[in-house]
Design a protein around this motif. Sequence first.
Motif, PDB file in Angstrom:
ATOM      1  N   ASP A 141    -139.896 -25.157 -95.725  1.00 56.17           N
ATOM      2  CA  ASP A 141    -138.470 -24.996 -96.000  1.00 56.17           C
ATOM      3  C   ASP A 141    -137.751 -26.207 -95.400  1.00 56.17           C
ATOM      4  O   ASP A 141    -137.743 -26.382 -94.177  1.00 56.17           O
ATOM      5  CB  ASP A 141    -137.966 -23.699 -95.365  1.00 56.17           C
ATOM      6  N   PRO A 142    -137.184 -27.085 -96.218  1.00 57.86           N
ATOM      7  CA  PRO A 142    -136.629 -28.335 -95.679  1.00 57.86           C
ATOM      8  C   PRO A 142    -135.219 -28.200 -95.107  1.00 57.86           C
ATOM      9  O   PRO A 142    -134.651 -29.179 -94.639  1.00 57.86           O
ATOM     10  CB  PRO A 142    -136.597 -29.249 -96.915  1.00 57.86           C
ATOM     11  N   ARG A 143    -134.642 -27.004 -95.117  1.00 61.96           N
ATOM     12  CA  ARG A 143    -133.219 -26.908 -94.782  1.00 61.96           C
ATOM     13  C   ARG A 143    -132.913 -27.180 -93.311  1.00 61.96           C
ATOM     14  O   ARG A 143    -131.878 -27.771 -92.993  1.00 61.96           O
ATOM     15  CB  ARG A 143    -132.671 -25.535 -95.200  1.00 61.96           C
ATOM     16  N   LYS A 165    -122.991 -46.950-101.071  1.00 68.24           N
ATOM     17  CA  LYS A 165    -123.307 -45.553-100.767  1.00 68.24           C
ATOM     18  C   LYS A 165    -124.796 -45.362-100.500  1.00 68.24           C
ATOM     19  O   LYS A 165    -125.629 -46.139-100.974  1.00 68.24           O
ATOM     20  CB  LYS A 165    -122.873 -44.659-101.916  1.00 68.24           C
ATOM     21  N   PHE A 166    -125.119 -44.319 -99.730  1.00 68.78           N
ATOM     22  CA  PHE A 166    -126.510 -44.107 -99.349  1.00 68.78           C
ATOM     23  C   PHE A 166    -126.855 -42.631 -99.461  1.00 68.78           C
ATOM     24  O   PHE A 166    -126.290 -41.797 -98.771  1.00 68.78           O
ATOM     25  CB  PHE A 166    -126.744 -44.605 -97.918  1.00 68.78           C
ATOM     26  N   LYS A 167    -127.808 -42.333-100.343  1.00 68.56           N
ATOM     27  CA  LYS A 167    -128.100 -40.931-100.642  1.00 68.56           C
ATOM     28  C   LYS A 167    -129.510 -40.559-100.209  1.00 68.56           C
ATOM     29  O   LYS A 167    -130.462 -41.262-100.526  1.00 68.56           O
ATOM     30  CB  LYS A 167    -127.937 -40.688-102.141  1.00 68.56           C
ATOM     31  N   ILE A 168    -129.597 -39.455 -99.508  1.00 67.37           N
ATOM     32  CA  ILE A 168    -130.887 -38.975 -99.019  1.00 67.37           C
ATOM     33  C   ILE A 168    -131.149 -37.599 -99.619  1.00 67.37           C
ATOM     34  O   ILE A 168    -130.245 -36.755 -99.681  1.00 67.37           O
ATOM     35  CB  ILE A 168    -130.883 -38.883 -97.472  1.00 67.37           C
ATOM     36  N   ALA A 169    -132.369 -37.374-100.089  1.00 66.54           N
ATOM     37  CA  ALA A 169    -132.756 -36.038-100.550  1.00 66.54           C
ATOM     38  C   ALA A 169    -134.027 -35.625 -99.831  1.00 66.54           C
ATOM     39  O   ALA A 169    -134.877 -36.454 -99.511  1.00 66.54           O
ATOM     40  CB  ALA A 169    -132.989 -36.036-102.060  1.00 66.54           C
ATOM     41  N   VAL A 170    -134.141 -34.334 -99.548  1.00 64.62           N
ATOM     42  CA  VAL A 170    -135.340 -33.807 -98.902  1.00 64.62           C
ATOM     43  C   VAL A 170    -135.904 -32.677 -99.749  1.00 64.62           C
ATOM     44  O   VAL A 170    -135.162 -31.975-100.428  1.00 64.62           O
ATOM     45  CB  VAL A 170    -135.038 -33.283 -97.471  1.00 64.62           C
ATOM     46  N   SER A 171    -137.219 -32.514 -99.714  1.00 64.14           N
ATOM     47  CA  SER A 171    -137.832 -31.404-100.439  1.00 64.14           C
ATOM     48  C   SER A 171    -139.037 -30.913 -99.659  1.00 64.14           C
ATOM     49  O   SER A 171    -139.511 -31.598 -98.746  1.00 64.14           O
ATOM     50  CB  SER A 171    -138.251 -31.842-101.840  1.00 64.14           C
ATOM     51  N   GLY A 172    -139.504 -29.740-100.023  1.00 66.84           N
ATOM     52  CA  GLY A 172    -140.670 -29.199 -99.335  1.00 66.84           C
ATOM     53  C   GLY A 172    -141.601 -28.470-100.281  1.00 66.84           C
ATOM     54  O   GLY A 172    -142.295 -27.542 -99.885  1.00 66.84           O
ATOM     55  N   GLY A 186    -135.957 -40.748-100.039  1.00 70.11           N
ATOM     56  CA  GLY A 186    -136.434 -39.417-100.424  1.00 70.11           C
ATOM     57  C   GLY A 186    -137.491 -38.981 -99.430  1.00 70.11           C
ATOM     58  O   GLY A 186    -138.346 -39.788 -99.034  1.00 70.11           O
ATOM     59  N   MET A 187    -137.407 -37.733 -98.990  1.00 71.95           N
ATOM     60  CA  MET A 187    -138.383 -37.247 -98.009  1.00 71.95           C
ATOM     61  C   MET A 187    -139.013 -35.958 -98.504  1.00 71.95           C
ATOM     62  O   MET A 187    -138.313 -34.982 -98.748  1.00 71.95           O
ATOM     63  CB  MET A 187    -137.699 -36.979 -96.672  1.00 71.95           C
ATOM     64  N   GLU A 188    -140.324 -35.987 -98.637  1.00 73.96           N
ATOM     65  CA  GLU A 188    -141.035 -34.762 -98.990  1.00 73.96           C
ATOM     66  C   GLU A 188    -141.754 -34.252 -97.749  1.00 73.96           C
ATOM     67  O   GLU A 188    -142.619 -34.934 -97.193  1.00 73.96           O
ATOM     68  CB  GLU A 188    -142.050 -35.039-100.100  1.00 73.96           C
ATOM     69  N   PHE A 189    -141.358 -33.073 -97.300  1.00 74.76           N
ATOM     70  CA  PHE A 189    -141.984 -32.476 -96.120  1.00 74.76           C
ATOM     71  C   PHE A 189    -143.228 -31.705 -96.542  1.00 74.76           C
ATOM     72  O   PHE A 189    -143.221 -31.002 -97.542  1.00 74.76           O
ATOM     73  CB  PHE A 189    -140.994 -31.546 -95.419  1.00 74.76           C
ATOM     74  N   TYR A 190    -144.296 -31.852 -95.774  1.00 78.01           N
ATOM     75  CA  TYR A 190    -145.536 -31.131 -96.082  1.00 78.01           C
ATOM     76  C   TYR A 190    -146.307 -30.894 -94.794  1.00 78.01           C
ATOM     77  O   TYR A 190    -145.991 -31.459 -93.746  1.00 78.01           O
ATOM     78  CB  TYR A 190    -146.378 -31.904 -97.091  1.00 78.01           C
ATOM     79  N   LYS A 191    -147.300 -30.021 -94.886  1.00 77.95           N
ATOM     80  CA  LYS A 191    -148.184 -29.793 -93.740  1.00 77.95           C
ATOM     81  C   LYS A 191    -149.413 -30.674 -93.923  1.00 77.95           C
ATOM     82  O   LYS A 191    -150.055 -30.639 -94.982  1.00 77.95           O
ATOM     83  CB  LYS A 191    -148.594 -28.312 -93.675  1.00 77.95           C
ATOM     84  N   ASP A 192    -149.725 -31.480 -92.919  1.00 78.41           N
ATOM     85  CA  ASP A 192    -150.865 -32.394 -93.053  1.00 78.41           C
ATOM     86  C   ASP A 192    -152.180 -31.683 -92.776  1.00 78.41           C
ATOM     87  O   ASP A 192    -152.211 -30.471 -92.555  1.00 78.41           O
ATOM     88  CB  ASP A 192    -150.667 -33.631 -92.172  1.00 78.41           C
ATOM     89  N   LYS A 196    -149.883 -29.931 -89.300  1.00 77.38           N
ATOM     90  CA  LYS A 196    -148.648 -30.366 -88.639  1.00 77.38           C
ATOM     91  C   LYS A 196    -147.638 -30.819 -89.696  1.00 77.38           C
ATOM     92  O   LYS A 196    -148.016 -31.347 -90.741  1.00 77.38           O
ATOM     93  CB  LYS A 196    -148.948 -31.534 -87.688  1.00 77.38           C
ATOM     94  N   LEU A 197    -146.371 -30.632 -89.357  1.00 82.56           N
ATOM     95  CA  LEU A 197    -145.306 -31.010 -90.285  1.00 82.56           C
ATOM     96  C   LEU A 197    -145.228 -32.528 -90.401  1.00 82.56           C
ATOM     97  O   LEU A 197    -145.130 -33.239 -89.389  1.00 82.56           O
ATOM     98  CB  LEU A 197    -143.974 -30.446 -89.780  1.00 82.56           C
ATOM     99  N   ALA A 198    -145.290 -33.014 -91.639  1.00 85.54           N
ATOM    100  CA  ALA A 198    -145.256 -34.459 -91.862  1.00 85.54           C
ATOM    101  C   ALA A 198    -144.349 -34.762 -93.051  1.00 85.54           C
ATOM    102  O   ALA A 198    -143.929 -33.856 -93.766  1.00 85.54           O
ATOM    103  CB  ALA A 198    -146.661 -34.986 -92.121  1.00 85.54           C
ATOM    104  N   ILE A 199    -144.041 -36.046 -93.201  1.00 82.86           N
ATOM    105  CA  ILE A 199    -143.097 -36.449 -94.240  1.00 82.86           C
ATOM    106  C   ILE A 199    -143.669 -37.607 -95.043  1.00 82.86           C
ATOM    107  O   ILE A 199    -144.172 -38.583 -94.478  1.00 82.86           O
ATOM    108  CB  ILE A 199    -141.753 -36.925 -93.629  1.00 82.86           C
ATOM    109  N   LYS A 200    -143.579 -37.475 -96.362  1.00 79.25           N
ATOM    110  CA  LYS A 200    -143.845 -38.610 -97.238  1.00 79.25           C
ATOM    111  C   LYS A 200    -142.492 -39.215 -97.581  1.00 79.25           C
ATOM    112  O   LYS A 200    -141.589 -38.503 -98.016  1.00 79.25           O
ATOM    113  CB  LYS A 200    -144.565 -38.123 -98.493  1.00 79.25           C
ATOM    114  N   VAL A 201    -142.362 -40.520 -97.338  1.00 75.82           N
ATOM    115  CA  VAL A 201    -141.038 -41.146 -97.458  1.00 75.82           C
ATOM    116  C   VAL A 201    -141.013 -42.142 -98.619  1.00 75.82           C
ATOM    117  O   VAL A 201    -141.852 -43.043 -98.696  1.00 75.82           O
ATOM    118  CB  VAL A 201    -140.659 -41.896 -96.151  1.00 75.82           C
ATOM    119  N   TRP A 202    -140.036 -41.937 -99.515  1.00 68.81           N
ATOM    120  CA  TRP A 202    -139.773 -42.917-100.577  1.00 68.81           C
ATOM    121  C   TRP A 202    -138.528 -43.706-100.218  1.00 68.81           C
ATOM    122  O   TRP A 202    -137.619 -43.185 -99.572  1.00 68.81           O
ATOM    123  CB  TRP A 202    -139.489 -42.216-101.905  1.00 68.81           C
TER     124      TRP A 202
END
Lengths: 560, 205
Positions: A141-143, A165-172, A186-192, A196-202
């Motif tokens: 849950d990325p909230r 302008k600078f826009k950030i989006a997160v997802s899980g 862009g940040m995709e949160f996932y469990k590695d 452990k909680l990790a992030i793939k960053v675009w």
Amino acid sequence: MYKYDEIDQTLVDERVAQYRDQTRRYLAGELSEDEFRPLRLQNGLYIQRQAPMLRIAVPYGMLSSKQLHKLGDIASKYDKGYGHFSTRQNLQLNWPKLEDVPEILAELATVEMHAIQTSGNCIRNITTDQFAGVAPDEMVDPRAMAEIMRQWSTFHPEFALLPRKFKIAVSGTRDDRAVVQMHDIGMEFYKDSANKLAIKVWVGGGLGRTPILGTVIEEHLEWQHALTYCEAIIRVYNLHGRRDNSYKARIKILVKALGIEEFKRQVEAEWSHLKDAPNTIPEGELERVSKYFEAMPYETLPTHDAGFDAAIASNPAFAAWVKRSVHAHKIAGYRAVTLSLKPHGTAPGDASSEQMHVVADLADQYSFGELRVSHEQNLILADIKLSDLFAVWEKARANGLATPNIGLLTDIICCPGGDFCSLANAKSIPIATAIQMQFDNLDYLHDIGDIELNISGCMNACGHHHVGHIGILGVDKDGSEWYQVSIGGSQGNDASLGSVIGPSFSAEEMPSVVQKLIDVYIQERTPEERFIDTVRRLGVAPFKAHVYADKSTAKAGVAA
Amino acid sequence: MSNLITLNNGVASISENEWTVVKLPASQVEERKQAGKVVLFRLTGEKTVSAEQIANTEIPSTGKVIVPLSVFIARKAELQDRMTSNEIGVWVDTHEILEDLVASVSDLNSLPIIAVHVERFADGRIFSLGTLLRSRYGFKNELRAIGDVLRDQLYFFKRSGFTSYLIRADRSATEALASLNDFTNPYQGAVDEPRPVFKRYNRIA
């Protein structure tokens, strides 16, 4: 959802006072037009064609019923009784008075809301999946992270005046619904693999004049470094992004100019100094904020509900709505519901004050008093019991909120366009409504199936036309309004940018152009094939040939 | 009335300005144009400083002066004596490279003052430069914002490590003072308070 403590509330109250004084100084002539512009923009206030437009922040799209009631009240008290939900999950008022804005902000502050950084060259509202927390395919849950990032980005002193302008989006989720690839970050949160909680960053995605999908800059970032890593990226951008030409000032241009390898090298050089700095997030903070997003007090329910099944069987209209507007939920016996703000013939994303009150009441009665705004410009009730769906539908339908067109051709993403926006080259709402009227037959719409049609009134692409299966862009040719059509764009994991099919069209031609694109699809599709799949399989050529067939005959006729 | 605000131990006040900012003379070289556009320096689009401009820069022979970085680098020898008596400061433009400044002195803290010149209000590079001078390069003396400096930047200047602000001449510094205190409790750590809110308070959900 997140609740303000004294610290949050004080900051928002202080912001109201600050902006009230800035407005006072502007009206007193102490601030010039040029000096006031960046100040009002950072507060979401645009000066538009007919009136100012105020964009109110809806952080990551979450609203309480109390907040929505307040928005409904504000829309009727300070505006013309309606508001427009935007593709950034925010709410826009089209007719507020400049001098009323401080009062509007003061009212918003009473329900823990504001308009901070909803425009201007700064970090904007962070967006996410409208089904966060309830989606069955969710990994994380990325909230909570979105809220931590909201706080960090609010009045961040170093990034107060970025090149653009600078826009950030997160997802899980595995199935991206937050379009992370078309954001500056862009940040995709996932469990590695170690759970452990990790992030793939675009980085470097964005639409606008130069549409570019983001590039992965980091496959595996430990979650506690989210803020310092973003600081490294944005510092490189702040120092080296172009400031001489606003069309080339987004981070995507810098990333392209340097190349991702060099850009990443610079980010990592910065980050080597910032890593483990005090803005590193402690476990305790994530735990604290996560408490606000814990699971709702769900009842234990059976997977099926006899009354619901009976209603589906006996009521085709209800069944059609369920098919399009009701979504799977991770808890048995619950569903998420999309309330359509796309009834045929009205501006996509608009909601009247009455509708806002109705939705707030529905949320209170059936969905734990909360709701969400989607970037597709609809409203979501995330936690509806199966057995309540029929009652929700009846109430929604009676209030024009149950058009069963979610994900269909008439569920159009559309910016305010030339009717309101001073940046627009062309109107977009009349095009959307004309297309909706052309396809005002639900059986036919259901037969066409899943398709996304996005309209922007100019290349700033607020209507996300590049990633529409069909994208329509308003262009200006010799002072008149024309529309360029692209097909094959897509959001999600397999995001792609559409290809322009050819010369642009007049407004009157647009419904028939879309009709012709659909005709080719209906003729060529294989069973179960969506419009986008057919376009990907066949390419642009057969669509182009059919759309321009009459035109070339006409031209040939003239030439002869 | 002075238009300089200085911050001493967190207390802001209007102070006399002891420092004179030395400006570069206008460029003699004609702007190079390509297809009607000025040929720009680097990605960010600023013009370079010519050797002639540097040579022609007039540095007052007495008193405390803040000289442009390009002049400081090229003419340090003639400023050496005055440096030891703390009469020389350096100013950089927002597009200039801080590493050049750092490399030009053996100890950055031998400079009693560094100023950053912001040409337009909207140029937020100044905040990164202040942050870097304080947190990366350990500069401890006076850090001044000059140029298009207006009250609505002050809070961000303070947070980015600036300790003095030369308010634009047509505006009142006295009125601007109030904006330093627009917010009492910032969320994120920055130069003036490195601890973010979650490290300053025990916030309870």
